[in-house]
Scaffold this active site. Structure first.
Site, PDB file in Angstrom:
ATOM      1  N   GLY A 178      55.901  78.449  67.315  1.00 26.58           N
ATOM      2  CA  GLY A 178      57.059  77.843  67.949  1.00 26.58           C
ATOM      3  C   GLY A 178      56.903  77.935  69.458  1.00 26.58           C
ATOM      4  O   GLY A 178      55.829  78.274  69.966  1.00 26.58           O
TER       5      GLY A 178
ATOM      6  N   VAL B 271      57.514  85.015  65.082  1.00 25.93           N
ATOM      7  CA  VAL B 271      57.940  84.324  63.861  1.00 25.93           C
ATOM      8  C   VAL B 271      59.439  84.023  63.869  1.00 25.93           C
ATOM      9  O   VAL B 271      60.069  83.939  62.824  1.00 25.93           O
ATOM     10  CB  VAL B 271      57.562  85.139  62.612  1.00 25.93           C
ATOM     11  CG1 VAL B 271      56.056  85.165  62.422  1.00 25.93           C
ATOM     12  CG2 VAL B 271      58.117  86.568  62.691  1.00 25.93           C
TER      13      VAL B 271
ATOM     14  N   ALA C  17      68.683  78.493  75.742  1.00 28.25           N
ATOM     15  CA  ALA C  17      69.608  78.955  76.773  1.00 28.25           C
ATOM     16  C   ALA C  17      70.560  77.861  77.213  1.00 28.25           C
ATOM     17  O   ALA C  17      71.764  78.106  77.400  1.00 28.25           O
ATOM     18  CB  ALA C  17      68.820  79.481  77.978  1.00 28.25           C
TER      19      ALA C  17
ATOM     20  N   HIS D 272      57.839  54.154  91.864  1.00 29.02           N
ATOM     21  CA  HIS D 272      56.377  54.067  91.721  1.00 29.02           C
ATOM     22  C   HIS D 272      55.716  54.669  92.959  1.00 29.02           C
ATOM     23  O   HIS D 272      56.150  54.423  94.069  1.00 29.02           O
ATOM     24  CB  HIS D 272      55.948  52.606  91.578  1.00 29.02           C
ATOM     25  CG  HIS D 272      54.466  52.416  91.558  1.00 29.02           C
ATOM     26  ND1 HIS D 272      53.707  52.628  90.425  1.00 29.02           N
ATOM     27  CD2 HIS D 272      53.592  52.051  92.537  1.00 29.02           C
ATOM     28  CE1 HIS D 272      52.440  52.384  90.691  1.00 29.02           C
ATOM     29  NE2 HIS D 272      52.338  52.026  91.981  1.00 29.02           N
TER      30      HIS D 272
END
Length: 482
Positions: A198, A286, A335, A461
């Site tokens: 994760g 985990v 958060a 750009h």
């Protein structure tokens, strides 16, 4: 006699302290109870210090290929791990003191200790069993009191979460680390196993790989970063492996054997075979579980599910007058989601009009590995699973002028629209600074923007953000630069 407040918040992490600030702004008499350190895990042991580490890692990564930019540096750039960690802790300390200032500014009383809800509207605070983790973080000067009984019409639980441990593979702080130990190593291990891919696992894997550590990641699911779009994670995995990281998916750590200074993981792959991998250290990443213990919730009848407090979109629990926000209130455990929930909860209980419930479908996710990954909304697979008729657009950073100029052209922007209505259902990105770009799509979704408004928005750009518009155009067969 118990001191009375309008709102008492248990926990001063991002959700808790932001809720306290908003309550103070609304003129509510507010107190916040903290047992360990202002700012919670995010500020002291999570979001902020890890990003400081990853910034050092990013600069080190760039230094390894200066010739690509026409630059020459005499001598080799190396990492001083103690200095890297010291910088990270310093960043944390600076923000920690800032939370104390915010409490004082907004007239929020800070009560130092451990809180237990004895009945709706009442808490008892006892002396904390956990000392302040960082001695250099002084206790805030605006502490009202410590042990005692306090009452409030509204009690908000914001106690956060802690690392989850697997039976038989529990972290010991020496050979098997959680993010606490991984954040401040005394010396760098030569090799490392990361169990879980994760955001926490991949960020630490990325950091330690940049520091020159031999890193192996083991993930039980078929893809790394399982909550992300599969196309994006496939590209991220390719780049991580190109950097020398070894990744096992559809694999699990069946057991571990500890040596004097190393650990051997027995990794079971999808075909049932066992591969033994030995490393100096292992990080257990985990997942996390909510801190719901010792708060009196069971006695009060507050409903919980899988280690988290069950709430509605306003943070209300099953017991009137008791609320929960942030990680302790369930996923996504982020958060910024906690902060938003804190504001929504306080504004609702204060009686403000037109307060909208938290929409978890519009909470962005960011992973600060190298390359970065960011997303919001539905993945392509989830949209199809829900039966949505969709249009998908993609734009590669390899065709973006700014990304090429940066030397970071390995990236992708992917968008998903409802074919009938033009509703933006999801956006997924991998590449340079995409954690800064994703908010553009979050705003678009919050404003219920369709493809037409996005197509008529002028993007500056040259910027990497132009890939966002090009991906939208691609979804409708109008891409201009690919």
């Amino acid at each position: 006699m118990a001191e009375n407040y309008d709102v008492i918040i248990i926990g001063s992490g991002p959700g808790g302290y932001v809720a306290a600030v908003r309550a103070g702004q609304l003129g509510l008499k507010t107190a916040i109870v903290e047992r360990e350190h202002l700012g919670g895990i995010c500020l002291n042991w999570g979001c902020i210090p890890t990003k400081a580490l990853l910034r050092s890692a990013e600069i080190l990564d760039h230094s390894t290929h200066l010739k690509d930019y026409g630059l020459v540096l005499e001598g080799k750039v190396s990492a001083d791990v103690k200095a890297v960690v010291a910088r990270s802790r310093g960043v944390s300390a600076r923000l920690n003191s800032g939370v104390g200032f915010l409490m004082k500014k907004n007239k929020v009383d800070v009560i130092w200790g451990e809180a237990k809800i004895t009945k709706p509207g009442e808490i008892v605070v006892s002396k904390t069993s956990k000392p302040v983790v960082e001695p250099q973080h002084p206790l805030p000067k605006n502490i009202k009191s410590q042990e005692g009984t306090y009452t409030a019409k509204h009690i908000i639980i914001a106690t956060g979460a802690r690392p989850r441990a697997l039976p038989g593979i529990e972290p010991d702080g020496k050979l098997i680390w959680t993010y606490f130990e991984a954040l401040k190593p005394d010396v760098l291990p030569k090799s490392l196993i990361v169990m879980g891919s994760g955001a926490i696992g991949i960020e630490f894997a990325s950091f330690y790989r940049s520091m020159g550590v031999d890193v192996t990641v083991v993930e039980v699911l078929p893809t790394i970063m399982p909550v992300e779009d599969a196309e994006v994670t496939a590209m991220a995995r390719k780049q991580l492996e190109k950097r020398g990281m070894k990744i096992f998916t559809s694999a699990k750590v069946a057991k571990v054997e500890k040596g004097a200074g190393s650990i051997t993981a027995h990794v079971e792959t999808a075909d049932g075979k066992i591969q033994q991998i030995t490393a100096d250290r292992m990080i257990s990443a985990v997942g996390v579980q909510g801190n719901i213990e010792n708060l009196g919730l069971e006695t009060l009848g507050v409903k919980t599910d899988r280690g988290c407090v069950v709430v509605d979109g306003y943070g209300k629990t099953s017991v009137p007058g008791i609320y929960a926000i942030g990680d302790v209130a369930g996923p996504p455990m982020l958060a910024h989601k906690a902060e938003h929930e804190g504001v929504v909860c306080v504004e609702k209980l204060a009686g403000l009009p037109n307060v909208h419930p938290t929409d978890k479908g519009k909470v962005p996710g960011c992973t600060y590995c190298q390359p970065q990954v960011a997303s919001v909304g539905l993945t392509e697979a989830k949209a199809k699973e829900l039966g949505r008729d969709i249009r998908v657009g993609r734009f590669s950073f390899a065709a973006n002028g700014k990304a090429i100029a940066l030397g970071e052209d390995q990236g992708l922007c992917k968008v998903i629209f409802d074919k009938k209505t033009g509703e933006l259902l999801g956006a997924h990105m991998v590449g340079a600074e995409v954690t800064e770009l994703i908010q553009g799509f979050v705003v678009a979704m919050n404003l219920e923007t369709t493809e037409e408004e996005l197509m008529h928005t002028i993007f500056p750009h040259p910027t990497v953000s132009e890939s966002m518009k090009e991906a939208v155009l691609d979804a409708y067969g109008r891409v201009l630069n690919a």
